[in-house]
Design a protein around this motif. Sequence first.
Motif, PDB file in Angstrom:
ATOM      1  N   ALA A 278       0.825  -1.206   0.000  1.00  0.00           N
ATOM      2  CA  ALA A 278       0.000   0.000   0.000  1.00  0.00           C
ATOM      3  C   ALA A 278       0.857   1.253   0.000  1.00  0.00           C
ATOM      4  O   ALA A 278       0.497   2.257  -0.626  1.00  0.00           O
TER       5      ALA A 278
ATOM      6  N   HIS B 169      -3.596   4.107  -2.228  1.00  0.00           N
ATOM      7  CA  HIS B 169      -4.744   3.689  -1.423  1.00  0.00           C
ATOM      8  C   HIS B 169      -5.682   2.728  -2.164  1.00  0.00           C
ATOM      9  O   HIS B 169      -6.226   1.810  -1.553  1.00  0.00           O
ATOM     10  N   THR B 170      -5.879   2.918  -3.469  1.00  0.00           N
ATOM     11  CA  THR B 170      -6.794   2.030  -4.189  1.00  0.00           C
ATOM     12  C   THR B 170      -6.253   0.609  -4.261  1.00  0.00           C
ATOM     13  O   THR B 170      -6.947  -0.361  -3.910  1.00  0.00           O
ATOM     14  N   SER B 171      -5.012   0.486  -4.695  1.00  0.00           N
ATOM     15  CA  SER B 171      -4.391  -0.842  -4.737  1.00  0.00           C
ATOM     16  C   SER B 171      -4.215  -1.403  -3.331  1.00  0.00           C
ATOM     17  O   SER B 171      -4.326  -2.618  -3.125  1.00  0.00           O
ATOM     18  N   GLY B 172      -3.954  -0.531  -2.353  1.00  0.00           N
ATOM     19  CA  GLY B 172      -3.818  -0.998  -0.972  1.00  0.00           C
ATOM     20  C   GLY B 172      -5.101  -1.606  -0.447  1.00  0.00           C
ATOM     21  O   GLY B 172      -5.077  -2.617   0.272  1.00  0.00           O
ATOM     22  N   ALA B 173      -6.245  -1.008  -0.797  1.00  0.00           N
ATOM     23  CA  ALA B 173      -7.526  -1.566  -0.354  1.00  0.00           C
ATOM     24  C   ALA B 173      -7.796  -2.916  -1.011  1.00  0.00           C
ATOM     25  O   ALA B 173      -8.272  -3.856  -0.358  1.00  0.00           O
TER      26      ALA B 173
ATOM     27  N   CYS C  44      -8.762  -4.439   4.431  1.00  0.00           N
ATOM     28  CA  CYS C  44      -9.156  -3.535   3.363  1.00  0.00           C
ATOM     29  C   CYS C  44      -9.112  -2.087   3.843  1.00  0.00           C
ATOM     30  O   CYS C  44      -8.572  -1.208   3.165  1.00  0.00           O
ATOM     31  N   LEU C  45      -9.645  -1.831   5.029  1.00  0.00           N
ATOM     32  CA  LEU C  45      -9.617  -0.474   5.588  1.00  0.00           C
ATOM     33  C   LEU C  45      -8.197  -0.039   5.929  1.00  0.00           C
ATOM     34  O   LEU C  45      -7.808   1.115   5.677  1.00  0.00           O
TER      35      LEU C  45
ATOM     36  N   TYR D 190      -6.237   0.724   2.732  1.00  0.00           N
ATOM     37  CA  TYR D 190      -6.656   1.997   2.140  1.00  0.00           C
ATOM     38  C   TYR D 190      -6.057   3.174   2.904  1.00  0.00           C
ATOM     39  O   TYR D 190      -5.537   4.119   2.299  1.00  0.00           O
ATOM     40  N   ALA D 191      -6.110   3.105   4.230  1.00  0.00           N
ATOM     41  CA  ALA D 191      -5.565   4.201   5.040  1.00  0.00           C
ATOM     42  C   ALA D 191      -4.055   4.316   4.888  1.00  0.00           C
ATOM     43  O   ALA D 191      -3.508   5.424   4.827  1.00  0.00           O
TER      44      ALA D 191
ATOM     45  N   GLY E  25      -2.303   3.491   2.263  1.00  0.00           N
ATOM     46  CA  GLY E  25      -2.012   4.011   0.935  1.00  0.00           C
ATOM     47  C   GLY E  25      -2.195   5.509   0.833  1.00  0.00           C
ATOM     48  O   GLY E  25      -1.589   6.152  -0.038  1.00  0.00           O
ATOM     49  N   LEU E  26      -3.000   6.092   1.691  1.00  0.00           N
ATOM     50  CA  LEU E  26      -3.187   7.542   1.684  1.00  0.00           C
ATOM     51  C   LEU E  26      -1.933   8.293   2.108  1.00  0.00           C
ATOM     52  O   LEU E  26      -1.799   9.482   1.804  1.00  0.00           O
TER      53      LEU E  26
END
Length: 246
Positions: free
Chosen positions: A45, A50-54, A82-83, A86-87, A89-90
């Motif tokens: 991530a 964030h997209t690929s990380g989720a 998943c959460l 996403y976090a 990856g931000l």
Amino acid sequence: MRLNRVLLSATLLVVALVVQVTILARLQLPGATPDLLLLTVLALALVYGHTSGAVVGFCAGLLADLAPPADHAVGRYALVLCLVGYAAGLTRPETGRHRSATVPMIVVAGAALSSTLLYAGVGALVGDGAARHVGLGSLLLTATLYDLLLAPFTVPFLMALARRADPDPLAEAAGGGSGTAADTVLSPFGGAFARGRTGKLGRTGKLGRSRSARWAPASGGSTGGGGLLSRPARHKAGRIKGIKRL
């Protein structure tokens, strides 16, 4: 996601899950268990965003939910990772590379805490109260400690693999390749010194093309037509726009 990202992510997740189940889960450490699967998701991530990380986090959690000896509802850990993916990856910077190891270590610590809390919270919603009997405080402390100790040996290596398999053009452009543009903009004498990266003058002479060309004013606002001794006021440089178990 690109094909090379999918292949690399799938391979790393399977290897991490096998090591998690066969080695780390059998160490019988006090409190929680080191979560190699979580660290793998965080590393991917931090590189892919964030997209690929989720997506990677959901697939990793689903593998953990289905792999034996899973003792919880399917989809529970998939939602958590998943959460978390996403976090994490931000926090990826625009250049694609972190300047220091401080941010990734903070991400690891926050992910260890939040994943344990989310896992226990989702378990409480579905009627699993194992966290009350084990002790949530000790789980949070040991999970964070174990993941922080394991992170320096895994996260940098996995991030390097991810960058090597799928290089980011933005990261390459930020790391190098901008020397010509920077030399052109920052040169105080316009085009005379901006003919190459080495800063050497051409074959036309050390001080300009001809004696009369030295004193010729710049025409039409051009930055390189007045020679070395053109007035600097007429040269306007552009600005740079800048597997959890309770």
